[in-house]
Design a protein around this motif. Structure first.
Motif, PDB file in Angstrom:
ATOM      1  N   UNK A 150      15.555  -5.899   5.238  1.00 26.77           N
ATOM      2  CA  UNK A 150      16.997  -5.916   5.459  1.00 26.77           C
ATOM      3  C   UNK A 150      17.759  -5.407   4.239  1.00 26.77           C
ATOM      4  N   UNK A 151      17.173  -5.552   3.061  1.00 26.16           N
ATOM      5  CA  UNK A 151      17.802  -5.058   1.828  1.00 26.16           C
ATOM      6  C   UNK A 151      17.453  -3.602   1.540  1.00 26.16           C
ATOM      7  N   UNK A 152      16.688  -2.973   2.436  1.00 30.14           N
ATOM      8  CA  UNK A 152      16.339  -1.566   2.267  1.00 30.14           C
ATOM      9  C   UNK A 152      15.275  -1.292   1.233  1.00 30.14           C
ATOM     10  N   UNK A 153      14.466  -2.318   0.906  1.00 31.71           N
ATOM     11  CA  UNK A 153      13.462  -2.144  -0.144  1.00 31.71           C
ATOM     12  C   UNK A 153      12.115  -1.631   0.369  1.00 31.71           C
ATOM     13  N   UNK A 154      11.895  -1.656   1.672  1.00 32.99           N
ATOM     14  CA  UNK A 154      10.594  -1.313   2.240  1.00 32.99           C
ATOM     15  C   UNK A 154      10.515   0.197   2.475  1.00 32.99           C
ATOM     16  N   UNK A 155       9.454   0.804   1.972  1.00 38.67           N
ATOM     17  CA  UNK A 155       9.222   2.245   2.159  1.00 38.67           C
ATOM     18  C   UNK A 155       8.325   2.425   3.384  1.00 38.67           C
ATOM     19  N   UNK A 156       8.820   3.075   4.456  1.00 42.34           N
ATOM     20  CA  UNK A 156       8.016   3.194   5.685  1.00 42.34           C
ATOM     21  C   UNK A 156       6.644   3.801   5.472  1.00 42.34           C
ATOM     22  N   UNK A 157       6.526   4.817   4.633  1.00 41.98           N
ATOM     23  CA  UNK A 157       5.227   5.461   4.397  1.00 41.98           C
ATOM     24  C   UNK A 157       4.231   4.482   3.790  1.00 41.98           C
ATOM     25  N   UNK A 158       4.721   3.525   3.019  1.00 38.95           N
ATOM     26  CA  UNK A 158       3.821   2.549   2.409  1.00 38.95           C
ATOM     27  C   UNK A 158       3.353   1.520   3.430  1.00 38.95           C
ATOM     28  N   UNK A 159       4.212   1.196   4.400  1.00 42.81           N
ATOM     29  CA  UNK A 159       3.784   0.319   5.489  1.00 42.81           C
ATOM     30  C   UNK A 159       2.635   0.983   6.246  1.00 42.81           C
ATOM     31  N   UNK A 160       2.808   2.236   6.608  1.00 40.49           N
ATOM     32  CA  UNK A 160       1.756   2.950   7.340  1.00 40.49           C
ATOM     33  C   UNK A 160       0.484   3.044   6.509  1.00 40.49           C
ATOM     34  N   UNK A 161       0.619   3.298   5.229  1.00 42.19           N
ATOM     35  CA  UNK A 161      -0.560   3.433   4.357  1.00 42.19           C
ATOM     36  C   UNK A 161      -1.361   2.132   4.318  1.00 42.19           C
ATOM     37  N   UNK A 162      -0.666   1.005   4.200  1.00 45.94           N
ATOM     38  CA  UNK A 162      -1.354  -0.281   4.128  1.00 45.94           C
ATOM     39  C   UNK A 162      -2.002  -0.650   5.462  1.00 45.94           C
ATOM     40  N   UNK A 163      -1.288  -0.450   6.557  1.00 44.75           N
ATOM     41  CA  UNK A 163      -1.863  -0.789   7.860  1.00 44.75           C
ATOM     42  C   UNK A 163      -3.073   0.089   8.165  1.00 44.75           C
ATOM     43  N   UNK A 164      -3.000   1.348   7.809  1.00 41.22           N
ATOM     44  CA  UNK A 164      -4.135   2.249   8.018  1.00 41.22           C
ATOM     45  C   UNK A 164      -5.340   1.779   7.199  1.00 41.22           C
ATOM     46  N   UNK A 165      -5.096   1.341   5.978  1.00 45.88           N
ATOM     47  CA  UNK A 165      -6.191   0.875   5.127  1.00 45.88           C
ATOM     48  C   UNK A 165      -6.851  -0.368   5.715  1.00 45.88           C
ATOM     49  N   UNK A 166      -6.065  -1.254   6.322  1.00 43.44           N
ATOM     50  CA  UNK A 166      -6.635  -2.457   6.923  1.00 43.44           C
ATOM     51  C   UNK A 166      -7.497  -2.124   8.139  1.00 43.44           C
ATOM     52  N   UNK A 167      -7.012  -1.234   8.988  1.00 34.79           N
ATOM     53  CA  UNK A 167      -7.813  -0.844  10.162  1.00 34.79           C
ATOM     54  C   UNK A 167      -9.086  -0.142   9.720  1.00 34.79           C
ATOM     55  N   UNK A 168      -8.972   0.772   8.760  1.00 35.94           N
ATOM     56  CA  UNK A 168     -10.150   1.505   8.279  1.00 35.94           C
ATOM     57  C   UNK A 168     -11.177   0.543   7.679  1.00 35.94           C
ATOM     58  N   UNK A 169     -10.699  -0.467   6.966  1.00 34.74           N
ATOM     59  CA  UNK A 169     -11.607  -1.452   6.366  1.00 34.74           C
ATOM     60  C   UNK A 169     -12.421  -2.177   7.428  1.00 34.74           C
ATOM     61  N   UNK A 170     -11.751  -2.611   8.492  1.00 38.20           N
ATOM     62  CA  UNK A 170     -12.448  -3.330   9.556  1.00 38.20           C
ATOM     63  C   UNK A 170     -13.422  -2.408  10.281  1.00 38.20           C
ATOM     64  N   UNK A 171     -12.991  -1.204  10.601  1.00 35.91           N
ATOM     65  CA  UNK A 171     -13.879  -0.279  11.322  1.00 35.91           C
ATOM     66  C   UNK A 171     -15.053   0.156  10.446  1.00 35.91           C
ATOM     67  N   UNK A 172     -14.820   0.344   9.156  1.00 39.86           N
ATOM     68  CA  UNK A 172     -15.913   0.731   8.256  1.00 39.86           C
ATOM     69  C   UNK A 172     -16.959  -0.374   8.135  1.00 39.86           C
ATOM     70  N   UNK A 173     -16.559  -1.621   8.460  1.00 33.34           N
ATOM     71  CA  UNK A 173     -17.514  -2.736   8.447  1.00 33.34           C
ATOM     72  C   UNK A 173     -18.357  -2.772   9.717  1.00 33.34           C
ATOM     73  N   UNK A 174     -18.123  -1.818  10.627  1.00 35.67           N
ATOM     74  CA  UNK A 174     -18.911  -1.740  11.852  1.00 35.67           C
ATOM     75  C   UNK A 174     -18.385  -2.590  12.982  1.00 35.67           C
ATOM     76  N   UNK A 175     -17.128  -3.002  12.900  1.00 32.91           N
ATOM     77  CA  UNK A 175     -16.523  -3.837  13.933  1.00 32.91           C
ATOM     78  C   UNK A 175     -15.720  -2.957  14.880  1.00 32.91           C
ATOM     79  N   UNK A 176     -16.015  -3.044  16.175  1.00 31.61           N
ATOM     80  CA  UNK A 176     -15.272  -2.270  17.173  1.00 31.61           C
ATOM     81  C   UNK A 176     -13.917  -2.932  17.400  1.00 31.61           C
ATOM     82  N   UNK A 177     -12.854  -2.124  17.407  1.00 29.46           N
ATOM     83  CA  UNK A 177     -11.477  -2.617  17.490  1.00 29.46           C
ATOM     84  C   UNK A 177     -10.852  -2.132  18.787  1.00 29.46           C
ATOM     85  N   UNK A 178     -10.301  -3.059  19.599  1.00 28.56           N
ATOM     86  CA  UNK A 178      -9.694  -2.632  20.860  1.00 28.56           C
ATOM     87  C   UNK A 178      -8.183  -2.853  20.925  1.00 28.56           C
TER      88      UNK A 178
END
Length: 282
Positions: free
Chosen positions: A102-130
């Motif tokens: 709400x204060x305008x401090x969040x950078x959208x590209x950084x949100x996407x970067x972090x969420x992508x890293x979390x999904x990649x981490x889980x998939x790289x561990x061999x876990x199927x994600x639906x």
């Protein structure tokens, strides 16, 4: 795909990997109850341990519970600075992220970067994600919802939690939670209008009762189902409090008892509700 006249239900337990006792409770709710799916915390501390527990339940659907509050980032901290507090971790509460947004401090590209890293981490561990959903429902903020959809498309994941239940009497009997759920509903509607094809998941139930889902409310929800796709969100566990959580936010052991109730099973059978996983819906 399913016939429009069918009632299909995913019962999804959030917070897998938050603690061993919570993960074990989710597995019990799956083996002995109606839970069909779980959301694994994307930045959980012990991913190998969570993966080993999931291996005990091959029929349990698995999604990533994307976290922007609680714990530390998966992406390099210097690449997601707008998401972090002074000590280099996420804020403890969803409200901390919302306040920064709400204060305008969040950078959208950084949100996407972090969420992508979390999904990649889980998939790289061999876990199927639906499917993908977000810790404390932050995906209903437009800046997060757009990032979730982008990450889902990049990883070929069809399911996104995005549709909120219609208001019910339960929203009135607990005004604080009702107001919170009403705000979520409005944000979810706004965010869904900005998403593409992946916005159309099942209608999700249980926001007002989050962490306080008892047998009576589950039976009420089942009675309100119309034809189509539905999800009940739940938080079972073998302990009520996660690490550092005082007082406990969720009544996890009581939810575990409700989700393994014979009365709930009978109600599902009487309404011819088919239990399924997110991956069975698309």
């Amino acid at each position: 795909m399913v016939d429009a006249a069918d009632i299909r239900l995913v019962v999804n337990a959030d917070d897998f990997g938050l603690s061993p006792a919570i993960s074990r409770g989710i597995l019990r709710a799956h083996r002995d109850g109606i839970v069909t799916s779980a959301s694994l915390l994307g930045n959980c501390d012990d991913l190998p341990g969570a993966r080993a527990l999931l291996a005990e339940a091959p029929q349990l659907g698995v999604g990533v519970h994307l976290a922007l509050c609680g714990g530390r980032p998966v992406a390099a901290p210097e690449s997601v600075r707008s998401l972090l507090g002074a000590e280099g971790g996420f804020g403890a509460r969803g409200q901390d992220f919302i306040a920064a947004w709400m204060k305008g401090r969040i950078v959208p590209a950084e949100v996407e970067r972090e969420l992508d890293a979390q999904v990649a981490r889980v998939r790289d561990a061999g876990i199927a994600v639906d499917h993908l959903d977000t810790h404390h429902h932050l995906g209903f903020l437009p800046v997060v919802g757009r990032a979730v959809e982008t990450v889902a498309r990049r990883h070929g994941i069809a399911g996104i939690r995005s549709a909120v239940e219609r208001p019910t009497l339960a929203w009135v009997t607990d005004p604080r939670r009702g107001i919170e759920a009403g705000l979520l509903t409005g944000l979810a509607w706004l965010t869904r209008r900005q998403l593409g094809a992946r916005r159309h998941g099942p209608q999700s139930w249980g926001y007002v009762e989050s962490g306080h889902l008892d047998e009576i409310r589950i039976l009420e929800i089942i009675g309100r189902f119309g034809p189509g796709l539905h999800e009940i969100i739940c938080h079972p566990g073998e302990e009520d409090a996660a690490a550092g959580e005082s007082p406990p936010r969720y009544q996890r052991t009581a939810e575990l008892a409700s989700l393994t109730s014979a009365k709930v099973r009978r109600a599902l059978a009487q309404r011819n509700v088919s239990l399924c996983r997110w991956g069975d819906l698309f």
